[in-house]
Design an enzyme around this catalytic site. Structure first.
Site, PDB file in Angstrom:
ATOM      1  N   CYS A 160     -12.805  -0.316 -16.303  1.00  0.00           N
ATOM      2  CA  CYS A 160     -13.350   1.316 -16.501  1.00  0.00           C
ATOM      3  C   CYS A 160     -12.135   1.550 -16.697  1.00  0.00           C
ATOM      4  O   CYS A 160     -12.020   2.487 -15.341  1.00  0.00           O
ATOM      5  CB  CYS A 160     -14.161   1.258 -15.129  1.00  0.00           C
ATOM      6  SG  CYS A 160     -15.334   2.347 -15.555  1.00  0.00           S
ATOM      7  N   CYS A 167     -25.341   0.750 -15.447  1.00  0.00           N
ATOM      8  CA  CYS A 167     -23.753   2.057 -15.772  1.00  0.00           C
ATOM      9  C   CYS A 167     -24.232   3.325 -16.624  1.00  0.00           C
ATOM     10  O   CYS A 167     -25.051   3.100 -17.515  1.00  0.00           O
ATOM     11  CB  CYS A 167     -22.707   1.937 -16.621  1.00  0.00           C
ATOM     12  SG  CYS A 167     -21.451   3.292 -16.554  1.00  0.00           S
ATOM     13  N   GLU A 175       1.062  -1.186  -0.473  1.00  0.00           N
ATOM     14  CA  GLU A 175       0.014  -0.045   0.246  1.00  0.00           C
ATOM     15  C   GLU A 175       1.049   1.522   0.153  1.00  0.00           C
ATOM     16  O   GLU A 175       0.571   2.090  -0.057  1.00  0.00           O
ATOM     17  CB  GLU A 175      -0.923   0.231   1.078  1.00  0.00           C
ATOM     18  CG  GLU A 175      -2.206  -0.642   1.406  1.00  0.00           C
ATOM     19  CD  GLU A 175      -2.627  -1.069  -0.358  1.00  0.00           C
ATOM     20  OE1 GLU A 175      -2.457   0.567  -0.894  1.00  0.00           O
ATOM     21  OE2 GLU A 175      -3.411  -1.740  -0.835  1.00  0.00           O
ATOM     22  N   CYS A 233     -15.930  -0.939 -21.970  1.00  0.00           N
ATOM     23  CA  CYS A 233     -17.424  -1.586 -21.711  1.00  0.00           C
ATOM     24  C   CYS A 233     -17.941  -2.915 -22.411  1.00  0.00           C
ATOM     25  O   CYS A 233     -19.171  -3.052 -21.427  1.00  0.00           O
ATOM     26  CB  CYS A 233     -18.349  -0.300 -22.130  1.00  0.00           C
ATOM     27  SG  CYS A 233     -17.479   1.310 -20.881  1.00  0.00           S
ATOM     28  N   CYS A 273     -17.352  -5.278 -19.187  1.00  0.00           N
ATOM     29  CA  CYS A 273     -17.944  -4.357 -18.595  1.00  0.00           C
ATOM     30  C   CYS A 273     -18.759  -5.123 -17.833  1.00  0.00           C
ATOM     31  O   CYS A 273     -20.347  -5.711 -18.240  1.00  0.00           O
ATOM     32  CB  CYS A 273     -17.691  -3.409 -18.451  1.00  0.00           C
ATOM     33  SG  CYS A 273     -17.919  -2.617 -16.714  1.00  0.00           S
TER      34      CYS A 273
END
Length: 354
Positions: A194, A210, A41, A201, A204
Site C-alpha cells: 500500500c 478496502c 527506531e 492492490c 493486497c
DNA sequence: AATCCGGGGGT
DNA sequence: ACCCCAGGATT
C-alpha cells in the site's frame, strides 16, 4: 467504529510469509534485542529502510550493547550518524542510553511513560518499542499506518485532517496478541504494498474489504500534504589549506542546525548574498581567491547557495587559541563528523574521496 | 497547529 | 521537480 479482526489477521499472515530479512529483526531472544530495536527506531524516523541498513549494521557492530553506547563520546556517535540526517536523533539516542543506564539498570524500560520520558522517544516510538521489542499490546502509528488506514476505511482528505480518527481506528485494529508481528506487518504492508504512489492492490490481502479499492479511489487517498515554501539562503565557505594537506575546520554551535558538526568555516546563512569581506574570513591571509564552484545544498526546508573562497595559509601563523577551529589532515577527515555539505565541497575539489 | 530538523530514494 | 520516508521537539 469497530474492532477489525480481518485487518490484523490478514496482515499478520501475509507478513509471516513476506517479511523482509532486516538486521534489526534478528535474534529476538537476545538480551540486547530491545536495545537494537531502540536504535533502529531512532534511525528509521523519517528515513528509508534501505538508507538505514548500513548505518544500523555499523552502529551495532561498534556499540553492541546499551552500556557500550552510554560510554561513547558524542563526537563518535555523530560520526557514525554522518550522512543519515536529523542529527538530533543521534544526540538524543546517546542521552537516552545514558539515562537508561542511570535510571533503569541499563535495561530499556517497558512502560509508555518511562519510554516517553527518554529524549527522542515520542508517542510513535514508545508504542513501536513496546510492541516490537517486548511484544506488548501497543499501537504504533507511523506514516505507513496512517496511509493504510485512511485508504482501507476511506478517510478522505489529508492525513493531518484525520489524525484523531486514524488514531482511534488504529487502537481498534490493534490485536490482543502477536503484537510484535502485527506492528511490523502494518508498516511493512504500507512500505511494500500500500505504497504512496504506485500501489500493488493486485497482491493486497486487504483489497476485498478496502473502501478505496472497492470505490476505485486509491490514488485519491490520502490527499497530498500542504507544502511550505523553501527558504533560499546564501553563504560563503572558506577553504584554507596548510602545506597542501591540512584543512581548517570549525565546529558548529551546539544548538544550531547541524549542531556540533565540523565544517569549512562559513558565514551565517542569510537571505541576501554576502559581499566578500576580509572580516568574514576565519584567518588573516593576503589572498583569498573565489573558486569556480557554486552549488546549492538542498535541505528539506532550505536551499542553501554556497560559494567558496580559497587561501593558502601561512604556516607560521597560529590560530587564536580557540578550540572551535582545528587544522585537520585531509586523510584524517573521515575521523570527524563533518557536514555533508563540506564533505561534498572537498570532494568536488578532489581533496578527499567520498 | 506550524515550523524546524537532512538527506536520499522513487517516480 | 516533486513527493515521501518506522517522528520528535519546540514554539
Amino acid at each position: 467504529m469497530k474492532k477489525d479482526q480481518f485487518f490484523s489477521e490478514n496482515l499478520i499472515s501475509w507478513y509471516k510469509k513476506n517479511k523482509r530479512n532486516l538486521p534489526w529483526r534478528k535474534n529476538v531472544n537476545d538480551e540486547n534485542y530491545p536495545y537494537k530495536v531502540m536504535v533502529s527506531e531512532f534511525m528509521l524516523q523519517q528515513t528509508g529502510v534501505s538508507t538505514v541498513i548500513p548505518y544500523f549494521e555499523n552502529f551495532i557492530n561498534r556499540w553492541p550493547t546499551i552500556v557500550s553506547l552510554a560510554c561513547a563520546r558524542e563526537e563518535d556517535i555523530l560520526l557514525a550518524w554522518q550522512g543519515l540526517g536529523y542529527y538530533r536523533r543521534a544526540r538524543n539516542l546517546l542521552k537516552s542510553a545514558k539515562q537508561i543506564c542511570n535510571q533503569y539498570d541499563s535495561k530499556v524500560p517497558t512502560s509508555l511513560e518511562e519510554l516517553q520520558s527518554l529524549p527522542g522517544i515520542g508517542v510513535y516510538a514508545s508504542g513501536a518499542i513496546r510492541s516490537i521489542a517486548f511484544d506488548k499490546k501497543a499501537v504504533a502509528v507511523d506514516g505507513n499506518v496512517k496511509r493504510v488506514l485512511a485508504r482501507y476505511y476511506g478517510f478522505s482528505g489529508r492525513l493531518d485532517q484525520n489524525e484523531k480518527l486514524i488514531n482511534e481506528q488504529a487502537s481498534k485494529c490493534c490485536p490482543d496478541k502477536s503484537n510484535r508481528q502485527y506492528t511490523q506487518a502494518v508498516m511493512e504492508h504500507g512500505a511494500l504494498v500500500c505504497t504512496p504512489k504506485v500501489t500493488k492492490c493486485g497482491v493486497c490481502v486487504l483489497s476485498s474489504k478496502c473502501y478505496s479499492y472497492k470505490n476505485k479511489i486509491v490514488d485519491q487517498i490520502p490527499e497530498p500534504k500542504l507544502k511550505t515554501k523553501k527558504q533560499k539562503l546564501n553563504c560563503i565557505s572558506f577553504l584554507s589549506l596548510k602545506g597542501d594537506r591540512e584543512v581548517l575546520l570549525k565546529k558548529r554551535p551546539k544548538n544550531a542546525i547541524l549542531g556540533n558538526q565540523w565544517e569549512l568555516p562559513s558565514t551565517n546563512w542569510s537571505k541576501t548574498k554576502h559581499k566578500f569581506d576580509k572580516n568574514l574570513c576565519p584567518i588573516p591571509s593576503k589572498h583569498w581567491n573565489k573558486l569556480d564552484i557554486n552549488f546549492t545544498h538542498k535541505f528539506s526546508h532550505i536551499d542553501l547557495s554556497c560559494s567558496v573562497y580559497f587561501s593558502d595559509a601561512d604556516s607560521s601563523k597560529k590560530l587564536s587559541s580557540n578550540d572551535e577551529y582545528k587544522w585537520i589532515n585531509l586523510k584524517d577527515i573521515s575521523n570527524y563528523p563533518v557536514t555533508t555539505m563540506s564533505l561534498k565541497t572537498l570532494n568536488e575539489l578532489n581533496l578527499i574521496q567520498i
